[in-house]
Design an enzyme around this catalytic site. Structure first.
Site, short mmCIF file in Angstrom:
data_model
loop_
_atom_site.label_atom_id
_atom_site.label_comp_id
_atom_site.label_asym_id
_atom_site.label_seq_id
_atom_site.Cartn_x
_atom_site.Cartn_y
_atom_site.Cartn_z
N HIS A 299 47.03 45.53 39.18
CA HIS A 299 46.71 46.12 40.48
C HIS A 299 47.76 45.65 41.49
CE1 HIS A 299 43.10 47.29 38.54
NE2 HIS A 299 42.37 46.24 38.83
N THR B 94 42.52 48.60 31.85
CA THR B 94 42.74 48.24 33.26
C THR B 94 42.27 46.83 33.53
OG1 THR B 94 40.57 48.91 34.10
CG2 THR B 94 42.24 50.63 33.92
N ASP B 95 42.88 46.21 34.52
CA ASP B 95 42.30 45.00 35.08
C ASP B 95 40.99 45.42 35.76
OD1 ASP B 95 42.06 42.34 35.74
OD2 ASP B 95 44.02 42.17 36.68
N ALA B 96 40.17 44.46 36.14
CA ALA B 96 38.84 44.77 36.66
C ALA B 96 38.92 45.71 37.86
CB ALA B 96 38.11 43.49 37.02
N LEU B 97 38.21 46.82 37.80
CA LEU B 97 38.27 47.81 38.87
C LEU B 97 37.51 47.37 40.11
CD1 LEU B 97 37.96 51.12 36.81
CD2 LEU B 97 40.03 50.03 37.72
#
Length: 484
Positions: A220, A255-258
């Protein structure tokens, strides 16, 4: 009207959820039966090995090929050993040692422990090149600041994990090492030309792709040359053109944590972030740690809504769910790979990483002072320092900015002082306290964070551990001659 069951199942197949507590709730198991791709385990889910194994078995009662992931990096980021600290040094220590065969053995040992507990995906290794000393979120999670060294150790880590039957997820693409802000709290920016990105940040990702990494995690972060105004997680130029097109990655993009502000704020919530990530080319979406059934259903519903209004193409979501399923199939085929784990492997490695500038003298029963340092969200509140390893040596803990050097001198009397901290060069009040104390008293400094170029004047010795794991703490205590 409820969701179309087929589309709901398709959407769930792209989601990696989580739950609170040591026992999986009914909804967590039921959603797996309905098609949820899997769950990520956090420290709140871990009490002891038997309990974790029971949890993963319970989850698989929902679906045998459920993905069960964890952030077990070793070093400062551990979930299995969150109550005590990891028995393995982290990447910075392994990079400092420079033995890629050792790195492979350490990660193989971590993988063997995960496999024995029924965990199939490790959201590791961190392969970012930590080129910024003030990076608040990567630091000792990185193998170092040299791209070629990081690339070699990253490939070895992937090979070690996957030889134990656990899928590796290299992170954070296209490179989080040059940031000076934390994407858990805001959207960091790396404003550099593509030429520098290719020279500095991308070589480790090329290396892990060549090593066969089953998954790569997005960052992100904003890279204007690539992503424009948004984060890499939402950028097709990053995930499709660069990662798949230029670097030839065929595995699963996670994905990294949304829930992190670097993504959620940019998109307007976790659900919209999920839609944007899928559209950009992500396959498996980490919702975050604070998850319940309502949140999972809401995100799935927003994905279905995007399919209905044409924001998302059905073929794209089918591709994503297919890659998540392929990852699950690989983990099942890998099976349980028996491995003998040497319980001293991590401690022996941590001892090899310790560096001493100066002379270790006058350390007969010193006063050990641990300088308080806030933990990052990635690290969590994991114990660190020399305390658990000291043999009858007094230790106190203080806040540097609230402590007067004369007070410490008074407490020490005629004994020397050992000051222990993390990232001391940027700790508020830290450099000033150490410098003032060293001008009047014998002081040894133990740096357990990222080793910057800063060195205090007047100290007897400056000891660098390249991390603050349980193994790093024991190694430092042994080098100082203070271990029990």
């Amino acid at each position: 009207m409820g969701l179309d069951p087929g589309l709901r199942r398709l959407a769930l197949g792209t989601l990696l959820a989580a739950y609170q507590g040591p026992v999986p709730p009914e909804w967590a198991v039921e959603l797996l039966a309905d098609g949820l791709a899997g769950h990520t385990l956090f420290g709140t889910n871990v009490r002891d090995p038997g309990q974790v194994a029971a949890s993963t078995a319970a989850l698989r009662s929902g679906r045998p090929d459920a993905l069960i992931a964890i952030d077990e990096e070793g070093g400062d980021v551990t979930r299995l050993a969150h109550a005590t600290g990891s028995p393995y040094p982290g990447n910075a220590a392994l990079g400092a040692i420079g033995d890629v065969a050792l790195t492979r053995r350490v990660y193989q040992a971590i993988g063997a422990e995960l496999a024995a507990l029924g965990i199939t995906v490790n959201l590791a290794p961190t392969v970012d090149v930590n080129s910024a000393d003030d990076n608040p979120v990567i630091g000792t999670r990185s193998f170092g600041a040299d791209p070629l060294r990081v690339a070699a150790h990253s490939a070895a880590a992937v090979s070690g994990l996957q030889s134990a039957g656990v899928a590796a997820c290299a992170k954070h693409f296209p490179g989080h090492g040059a940031t000076v802000t934390d994407s858990h709290h805001e959207l960091p920016m790396v404003d550099v030309p593509m030429e520098l990105l290719r020279q500095r940040d991308l070589p480790p990702f090329a290396a892990v792709v060549a090593a066969g990494a089953r998954a790569v995690m997005t960052a992100h972060i904003r890279v204007p040359a690539l992503t424009g105004d948004g984060p890499a997680t939402f950028s097709r130029a990053v995930l499709v053109d660069l990662l798949r097109g230029e670097y030839g990655f065929t595995g699963t993009v996670i994905t990294d944590a949304l829930e992190m502000k670097g993504a959620a704020v940019a998109a307007g919530g976790v659900g919209p972030a999920a839609v944007r990530a899928l559209a950009a080319g992500a396959d498996l979406l980490c919702i975050g740690a604070k998850v319940d059934a309502e949140l999972v259903e809401r995100v799935a519903a927003q994905i279905v809504e995007a399919l209905a209004d044409g924001t998302l193409a059905t073929a794209r979501v089918e591709e994503a769910a297919g890659r998540a399923a392929a990852l699950a199939a690989w983990t099942r085929a890998a099976g349980d790979t028996p491995a003998t784990v040497d319980p001293d492997l991590g401690y022996a490695a941590a001892r090899r990483a310790v560096r001493v500038d100066g002379v270790l003298t006058g350390l007969d029963r010193p006063l050990v002072v641990q300088l308080h340092t806030e933990s990052t969200i990635a690290e969590g509140r994991v114990p660190w320092g020399l305390g658990p390893h000291l043999d009858g040596v007094p230790e106190i803990r203080v806040v540097a900015a609230e402590t007067d050097h004369a007070t410490l001198r008074g407490l020490a009397g005629d004994r020397s002082i050992v000051l222990v901290g993390r990232h001391l060069h940027r700790l508020p009040g830290g450099p000033e306290l150490i410098t003032a104390l060293a001008a009047e008293h014998p002081v040894t400094v133990v740096e357990m964070g990222w080793p910057a170029q800063w060195r205090p004047s007047g100290v007897r010795a400056f000891v660098t551990t390249y991390g603050a794991s349980h193994a790093n703490g024991r190694a430092a205590a042994e080098v100082l001659g203070l271990a029990g």
